[in-house]
Design a protein around this motif. Structure first.
Motif, PDB file in Angstrom:
ATOM      1  N   PHE A   1     115.545  -3.296 -40.129  1.00  0.00           N
ATOM      2  CA  PHE A   1     115.831  -4.056 -41.341  1.00  0.00           C
ATOM      3  C   PHE A   1     114.551  -4.426 -42.075  1.00  0.00           C
ATOM      4  O   PHE A   1     114.464  -4.306 -43.298  1.00  0.00           O
ATOM      5  N   GLU A   2     113.550  -4.865 -41.327  1.00  0.00           N
ATOM      6  CA  GLU A   2     112.271  -5.236 -41.936  1.00  0.00           C
ATOM      7  C   GLU A   2     111.634  -4.038 -42.640  1.00  0.00           C
ATOM      8  O   GLU A   2     111.065  -4.156 -43.725  1.00  0.00           O
TER       9      GLU A   2
ATOM     10  N   VAL B   1     117.613 -13.004 -42.067  1.00  0.00           N
ATOM     11  CA  VAL B   1     117.749 -12.313 -40.784  1.00  0.00           C
ATOM     12  C   VAL B   1     116.839 -12.904 -39.713  1.00  0.00           C
ATOM     13  O   VAL B   1     116.544 -12.258 -38.720  1.00  0.00           O
ATOM     14  N   ASP B   2     116.413 -14.125 -39.909  1.00  0.00           N
ATOM     15  CA  ASP B   2     115.601 -14.804 -38.904  1.00  0.00           C
ATOM     16  C   ASP B   2     116.396 -14.946 -37.606  1.00  0.00           C
ATOM     17  O   ASP B   2     117.506 -15.470 -37.605  1.00  0.00           O
TER      18      ASP B   2
ATOM     19  N   TYR C   1     119.700  -7.466 -31.056  1.00  0.00           N
ATOM     20  CA  TYR C   1     120.220  -8.158 -32.235  1.00  0.00           C
ATOM     21  C   TYR C   1     120.218  -7.242 -33.449  1.00  0.00           C
ATOM     22  O   TYR C   1     119.196  -6.637 -33.788  1.00  0.00           O
ATOM     23  N   LYS C   2     121.370  -7.124 -34.103  1.00  0.00           N
ATOM     24  CA  LYS C   2     121.486  -6.317 -35.313  1.00  0.00           C
ATOM     25  C   LYS C   2     122.074  -7.158 -36.428  1.00  0.00           C
ATOM     26  O   LYS C   2     122.863  -8.060 -36.183  1.00  0.00           O
TER      27      LYS C   2
ATOM     28  N   CYS D   1     121.554  -3.184 -38.817  1.00  0.00           N
ATOM     29  CA  CYS D   1     120.213  -2.702 -38.463  1.00  0.00           C
ATOM     30  C   CYS D   1     119.587  -3.622 -37.427  1.00  0.00           C
ATOM     31  O   CYS D   1     119.877  -4.823 -37.385  1.00  0.00           O
ATOM     32  N   SER D   2     118.701  -3.063 -36.619  1.00  0.00           N
ATOM     33  CA  SER D   2     117.901  -3.906 -35.730  1.00  0.00           C
ATOM     34  C   SER D   2     116.903  -4.648 -36.615  1.00  0.00           C
ATOM     35  O   SER D   2     116.702  -4.303 -37.786  1.00  0.00           O
TER      36      SER D   2
END
Length: 417
Positions: free
Chosen positions: A335-336, A375-376, A290-291, A330-331
Motif C-alpha cells: 500500500f505504501e 492505514v496506520d 495485516y492488509k 494490500c499489505s
C-alpha cells in the motif's frame, strides 16, 4: 400483498415537528449519528470527559451494574452512557462479569452475538427493492425506514439524521430512528382499524444508539418503549432490524488508546484488561499479515480534501486531478508503495497547471499523509478493539432490555437486494 406509498413518506420531511413521545429532542451531543460527517458534530474535549465522569458517577453507581434504570412510569430508560470513558469502563467491567472467557475471540464475532436472521434479511431486502429505497439514500451513511404491514405494506421514510437546532456549542439532531417513531405514531393515530395492523418493521443501518449527551433519550430506549406501547395498546409486534454495529457512541478507538495511557489508578485493572485485549488482537492480526484497502467513503474524503486545497491555491476552472486507489486489499508495504506512485502521479499532473514547486510539494505531501494516516497499524488495532467492545455493548444492552420487555425484538440482517 402490494406495497403502497404513504404521502408523507419522503426523505427528510417534517423534521421540524416536536417529539410526541414525551421525550426531549434527540441530539448528537455525544456521538455523531453514524455516517454523518465530522463537520456536523462537535467532539468533546478531555476536560469535558473528566467533568462528565464526575457527573455520571451518581447515575452509573457501580460499574458492573446493568444499564437500565427505573423511571417510575412503567417504561425503561438507560443510564447516561454518552461519556465515552465512562461507557468504556462500564463495558469492560461487565465484559469481565458476563463473559469470563472474553479473550476467546469467537464471542466477539457479530454473527455469534447477533446471528444474521436470514428470513428477516429477505423481508427487509424486499422492502428496499420494491420501494426503491436504494435510489433515495446513500447506503454508506446512516438512514432508517419503517414499514407497516396492513392490507398493503405502508412505507414511512426513508429518513436521515436532521439538524433541528443548536444548544450552546452542540448541534441538535433528530436521529433517523426518532423520525420513524414519530411518523409511525402519526400514521397509526389516523388509522381506524388498528387491529388490522399485523406487524411494524423498522430498519436502521446502524444498531440504535444508547448514549446521547445532555441526558436525552437515546434511540434504543425510544424503540424499546415504542415496542412496548404498540404491543400493550394494540397487540402489534414491532421488529427492529439493523445492519452494522454502532455501540453507544460510535468508534471509541481514541478513548481506548487514552485509557491505556492513563497512569495506574483505581481503574488499573481495566487498563490491564485492555492491554491484554490489544495483545490478543495483534496476535490475531499480526502486522506481517495485516492488509488494508481504502473504502469508497475514505476515498471520497481524501479526494474532496485534496481538490479543495488545490482549488484554494489555484481556482482554475475545469481543473481535474485523477487519483487512483488500490481495488484489492494490500499489505502495508504494498500500500505504501502504491500511494507513493500515486503521489508522484499527482505531482506530474500538477505540473500541467503551472503550480509552483512549493505548492506541488505541499499538495503531494498532504495526499501522502492522509492515505498513510488511514492505514496506520496501531490505529487499525484500536479500531478493531472498538468494534469488539461495541459488539459486546450492544449484546449487553439487548440483554438488559429483554430482561424488562419480553416482546422486544432486535435482529441483525444482511441486505441482499
Amino acid at each position: 400483498m402490494v406495497p403502497s406509498f404513504d404521502s408523507n413518506s419522503t426523505v427528510a420531511r417534517h423534521t421540524e415537528a416536536l417529539c410526541q413521545t414525551g421525550f426531549s429532542h434527540q441530539s448528537v451531543l455525544g456521538a455523531p449519528a453514524p455516517g454523518i460527517s465530522a463537520g456536523t458534530a462537535m467532539m468533546e474535549s478531555e476536560q469535558d470527559e473528566v467533568g462528565r465522569m464526575k457527573e455520571f458517577s451518581q447515575d452509573g453507581e457501580k460499574l458492573d451494574e446493568g444499564w437500565i434504570k427505573e423511571n417510575g412510569e412503567d417504561t425503561i430508560d438507560f443510564i447516561d452512557l454518552s461519556c465515552r470513558m465512562f461507557y468504556l469502563l462500564k463495558v469492560v467491567n461487565r465484559m469481565n462479569l458476563n463473559f469470563p472467557y472474553y479473550f476467546n475471540f469467537n464471542i466477539f464475532l457479530k454473527n455469534k452475538l447477533f446471528p444474521i436472521n436470514q428470513s428477516m434479511s429477505s423481508k427487509i431486502s424486499y422492502f428496499i427493492k420494491h420501494f426503491k429505497i436504494n435510489e433515495k439514500v446513500d447506503f454508506n451513511s446512516q438512514f432508517a425506514f419503517a414499514v407497516i404491514e396492513y392490507k398493503t405494506f405502508i412505507l414511512k421514510g426513508p429518513f436521515i439524521p436532521q439538524t433541528v437546532g443548536q444548544i450552546r456549542k452542540y448541534y441538535v439532531k433528530h436521529h433517523s430512528e426518532y423520525q420513524c417513531i414519530h411518523h409511525l405514531k402519526q400514521k397509526i393515530k389516523l388509522m381506524k382499524k388498528k387491529k388490522n395492523i399485523k406487524t411494524i418493521y423498522i430498519f436502521t443501518k446502524y444498531s440504535p444508539c444508547f448514549g446521547i449527551k445532555g441526558n436525552l433519550c437515546p434511540c434504543m430506549t425510544q424503540l424499546a418503549n415504542f415496542s412496548k406501547e404498540m404491543y400493550d395498546k394494540y397487540n402489534i409486534d414491532v421488529i427492529i432490524t439493523f445492519q452494522d454495529i454502532y455501540g453507544a457512541t460510535g468508534s471509541i478507538a481514541e478513548t481506548i488508546q487514552k485509557m491505556v495511557k492513563l497512569p495506574m489508578s483505581n481503574n488499573d485493572k481495566d487498563s490491564i484488561y485492555i492491554e491484554r485485549l490489544i495483545n490478543k488482537v495483534k496476535k490475531q492480526y499480526p502486522k506481517s499479515k495485516y492488509k488494508y484497502v481504502l473504502g469508497d467513503k475514505e476515498q471520497k474524503h481524501i479526494k474532496r480534501d485534496i481538490i479543495k486545497k488545490i482549488k484554494k491555491i489555484n481556482p482554475c476552472v475545469g481543473i481535474e486531478i485523477k487519483m487512483i486507489f488500490p481495488s484489492n486489499p494490500c499489505s502495508l508495504h504494498e500500500f505504501e508503495s502504491f500511494i507513493q506512485q500515486q503521489t508522484n502521479n499527482i505531482n506530474r499532473q500538477l505540473k500541467k497547471y503551472n503550480f509552483t514547486k512549493e505548492n506541488m510539494k505541499y499538495i503531494c505531501s498532504l495526499f501522502h499523509s492522509k492515505c498513510c494516516e488511514l492505514v496506520d497499524y496501531k490505529r487499525f488495532i484500536y479500531k478493531k478493539i472498538s468494534d469488539y467492545i461495541n459488539t459486546i455493548a450492544v449484546a449487553l444492552a439487548h440483554k438488559d432490555i429483554k430482561a424488562n420487555l419480553n416482546n422486544f425484538t432486535l435482529e441483525r440482517i444482511e441486505l441482499n437486494f
